[in-house]
Enzyme design. Structure first.
Site, PDB file in Angstrom:
ATOM      1  CE1 TYR A 430      35.338  33.294  42.728  1.00  0.00           C
ATOM      2  CE2 TYR A 430      34.158  33.410  44.722  1.00  0.00           C
ATOM      3  CZ  TYR A 430      34.989  33.082  44.117  1.00  0.00           C
ATOM      4  OH  TYR A 430      35.674  32.296  44.659  1.00  0.00           O
ATOM      5  CD  GLU A 431      36.788  39.136  42.639  1.00  0.00           C
ATOM      6  OE1 GLU A 431      36.845  40.310  42.281  1.00  0.00           O
ATOM      7  OE2 GLU A 431      36.887  38.735  43.934  1.00  0.00           O
ATOM      8  N   GLY A 432      34.028  39.291  37.982  1.00  0.00           N
ATOM      9  CA  GLY A 432      33.651  39.293  36.626  1.00  0.00           C
ATOM     10  C   GLY A 432      33.524  38.051  35.926  1.00  0.00           C
ATOM     11  CD  GLN A 437      37.398  38.295  33.764  1.00  0.00           C
ATOM     12  OE1 GLN A 437      38.515  38.812  33.515  1.00  0.00           O
ATOM     13  NE2 GLN A 437      36.629  38.514  34.931  1.00  0.00           N
TER      14      GLN A 437
END
Lengths: 574, 574
Positions: A430-432, A437
């Protein structure tokens, strides 16, 4: 039995990091003396006490019972609402909110410590706090005075919580595919319709309202990500006088049955003609969301550190108490912590945890300094994907190691080691994802400036290598040799990446390149610690362990840079 | 949705391995022509069909429902008993049992394929079959004619199942600490008392009786492992005419609540004056158990391969169907399988699976050949800890990669990717942790003969490197270069280990050394495949994929040998 391993906040490490690991009181230096490392340590100690007493005891029940959806409402296990209220009342929500938003505006370097501690104590609970923090950043950056007054103040006080609504069934990493619509109404509000999935803490019963930040597409907006706008859509509408009105048209359709973080409700939210308020510019949604995402990505580094340390603490405690292998002078056996391979695993874990923790503080410090000196910003931003990607991947290894120390008991749920392993598995997603990244890293942070920022990082590491050698300590010089050879390998890998340029070759090895920079940065953190320890006139209690951790990291983890450099140079193999 | 990804048995790979990957029909060569690779492929295809149709469909329900303990009896989910009966009736239990025990005595190389397939289809179910196979080996090696007649025949027919009872609360890896007692009775039987834990398939309702093999200590026996004897203690006693009598005094006190393999009941068994029968010599228990453990450890290599392939199949299927990232010519997006990083992960998984599978077949072949040529035995035995330790650690990586391909959906239980990750976590723990394997490797297999067996392995790899170069293919030569450099690194690491000699330095780096040899062996397997492919007059359909897998493995996985060699050379850091 290790099920009862209490959470011990890592105060000594933070004191070392704030005061001396980076060669100065970084808190005072970044704040111009407004706040010092001693203040920071006091704050960390207070947070640690709160986390150990209030949050950590709920962690196992949160896993066992989990969040439940009943009649369209999400309920958390007993104790979660009280713990959240206690967090708010102790001022921990407003502590890290920016001053511009009415918060205390604590430096990011201290925020790193708080983030680790909330997550180490109770990762599922900490997510509630983290999502609110992200929403605060996004609204502070872009919201109108009216929205600030109505929503931001309540988020900063902690009275309400926040969420990020990005993902849809057909729009995961690819936000351009978002289909949720926002249709303007005559009164200036928008009618939001669509389904959002994977909404962390999307519904709950620990606070009285939830401020959803929703990415949606207005009629006639450009295709793709550039056509997205950001909206506030509260769970319950707010009257003109600030009191709560009727429920907005957003329903919790389901919560996910996940492998971990069971007490963090992951919701499917259905918006049907829900009322939304535009945040910032029309079609400026992605920029607004990026503010939130950057803060959330750095926060994932704190989370990965926290869960890794928790796994380490459990394993170390179990290994100290578990006797096996009777020997002449100890017929009952020796603690397995003394067996060579268990010792190896524990050292592997502890040296990773320190590397993660130190890098998170360093990144916080870079952002603190960048606030006063724009020239620091590129280095801070270089580290965002590295911190998120590398620590989250390493957290998988550390929490897996934690299970291994427990042996068969680690596979059994009662010890808690399995929970950390299950909880941690979401962090690289999550969050990429790590791939997101690494694409950010190579595209925006390395290729775009022709490698100059990463080159500046290598030069800083060279300085530390020279400082290590200057100490003339045997361990320090050994570490310096290893570090120097890995920086060379990292330079070769970077040259290979620059030679590829943007395209499939670079993308196909972007994750190995990210892991290379993260692993190298971790070794650098240990090297800085060794230099700081060498400056002690009288050895401090933790000095020997810091040297051993650094030595171990350089022989077991840092060495991986050589393998990763070979992989990067190979480009795409398809 | 990928939840429905069917299990596809890897028949083409086994055909390639049996027929040509090792330069000859290994099945015919080892059996003196009694059975050929073509026969083997037919057997594998039959097993694959059975596994896909009967076992794989139960895998998810087995996880969701799991084994339940009710009123002292363990119940498996619906369908498990019928599946077990079908397995027996199709002859799959007796297929791999030795001829001396009344089985078909299929070669071990074919057993590798069967083991992978049962585990790939349903790991929790396969454990029942694996434990019986181990009990068959142990009884065949040491049991009296009477015990063979009463128990071994029923195990080989599959009418009853078998278990291994080693672990106790205070005796995990350290078997010398076993406290369960066996007191001789006047009738020649023994009274067994004590508690055994972690007993896989220790109770169930899929067969009519269970043959427990129990390590226990007789009165006055020497301390430690040398005082242990092996006993048969059936769940239900057997009358003189072979019919079932009354229940033996062994109770299922609890079953463990585990992170994975929920359908494999892990039992706490309490023996209180239970009737046991001595197997083999008094105080010869450990030797008897080692027979069982060796077969079980090799079997873990098959299990690790199976669960890894299952994870790969799910991920590949999902990635082929999931569209993201709209591009000009494909507005709906491209399958994520074509995105560079997903492609990297899938290739990482598939190249690992092939390496594991090929090594498992090679080890089976070595044991097949050792039956006729004792000189082969040391090499076969060198590989037992490598196969168990390396494949089980890599299975963690592969099943984790599987989750990553699914992104957020991988963290949700419905897709099944999470189950593979949870199931796999036990493999590096049971049948001897990775540390136990690595101690066996360095102590009994490397240091004891001064490195001569492992040196012979390196020489064999040198031959393959020369053969690669002789093909003059660009990919082959590239792989040969990488392989040659890693063999050099492996030789240096071995020299370092030999220089340490027995002691803490060697023990502290034994796991990295095991992983080094496993990773290198995997690269060797790919190299052999490339040599075989190069011999094709006309390219076969799978040739291109085999070359790419080999190229990828050598750049991404094999490169790790360099890092591991540095780590090994460092010795203990404490």
């Amino acid at each position: 039995m290790s099920a009862a391993t209490p959470y011990v906040p890592p105060i000594a490490d933070y004191a070392f990091l704030y005061r001396e690991a980076f060669g100065r009181d970084i808190v005072a230096a970044a704040s111009g003396g407004a706040i010092t490392a001693d203040d920071a340590v006091e704050i960390i100690a207070g947070a640690g006490e709160f986390a150990a007493e209030v949050l950590a005891p709920l962690d196992r029940a949160g896993d066992r019972i989990g969040a439940r959806l009943e009649n369209g409402e999400v309920h958390l296990p007993d104790g979660f609402a009280e713990a959240y209220q206690a967090l708010v009342e102790a001022g921990w929500v407003s502590a890290t909110a920016p001053e511009s938003a009415g918060g205390d505006g604590l430096p990011e370097s201290i925020g790193a410590g708080l983030g680790e501690i909330w997550n180490g104590a109770n990762m599922a609970f900490a997510l509630c706090w983290m999502l609110s923090a992200g929403a605060i950043h996004a609204l502070d950056a872009a919201a109108s005075d009216e929205l600030r007054e109505t929503y931001l103040t309540k988020l900063v006080s902690g009275e309400w919580t926040g969420t990020m609504n990005l993902t849809e069934p057909e729009a995961g990493s690819d936000l351009g595919a978002i289909r949720t619509t926002a249709t303007p109404r005559e009164d200036g509000t928008y009618s939001i319709s669509g389904q959002k999935i994977f909404i962390t803490w999307g519904d709950h019963d620990v606070a009285s309202n939830i401020v959803h930040l929703v990415l949606a597409r207005t009629p006639g907006a450009p295709d793709g990500a550039k056509g997205l706008s950001l909206f506030v859509a509260p769970r319950t509408l707010v009257n003109a006088d600030g009191s709560l009105g009727e429920r907005n048209r957003v329903e919790t359709v389901a919560i996910e049955h996940k492998i971990g973080i069971h007490a963090s409700p992951t919701c499917v939210l259905s918006y049907e003609d829900a009322t939304g308020y535009l945040v910032g510019e029309l079609h400026g949604g992605l920029a607004g969301m990026f503010v939130m995402m950057n803060s959330a990505r750095v926060g994932m580094g704190h989370q990965a550190t926290g869960i890794s340390d928790r796994a380490y603490q459990g394993a170390a405690d179990y290994a100290a108490g578990r006797l096996q292998g009777s020997v002449q002078d100890r017929p009952a056996g020796a603690p397995i912590a003394e067996h060579p391979d268990v010792r190896r695993i524990l050292r592997s874990m502890s040296s990773q945890v320190f590397a993660m923790r130190a890098l998170a503080v360093h990144v916080g410090d870079l952002f603190d300094r960048a606030a006063g000196d724009e020239a620091v910003l590129p280095m801070a931003e270089l580290f965002v994907p590295i911190l998120k990607g590398w620590t989250s991947e390493e957290a998988l290894r550390v929490t897996s190691d934690g299970i291994q120390v427990y042996g068969g008991m680690g596979f059994v749920e009662e010890t808690g080691a399995a929970q950390h392993y299950r909880d941690a598995r979401i962090i690289p997603i999550y969050e990429g994802t790590t791939a997101i990244q690494s694409n950010d890293l190579i595209g925006r942070k390395v290729l775009r400036d022709g490698g100059s920022t990463v080159g500046a990082l290598f030069a800083q590491i060279d300085e530390t290598t020279a400082a290590l050698r200057a100490t003339e300590g045997a361990v320090a010089v050994r570490i310096a040799d290893r570090l120097a050879r890995t920086v060379d390998a990292a330079r070769r890998a970077t040259d290979a990446l620059l030679a590829f340029g943007p395209g499939r070759d670079a993308s196909a090895v972007s994750v190995p390149y990210l892991m290379l920079l993260g692993t190298l940065s971790g070794g650098w953190m240990h090297a800085l610690a060794v230099v700081a320890v060498a400056a002690h006139a009288e050895p401090a209690e933790a000095d020997a362990a810091r040297l051993t951790d650094a030595d171990f990291y350089s022989a077991h983890h840092l060495a991986r840079v050589h393998a990763l450099a070979e992989t990067v140079a190979a480009g795409e193999i398809a």
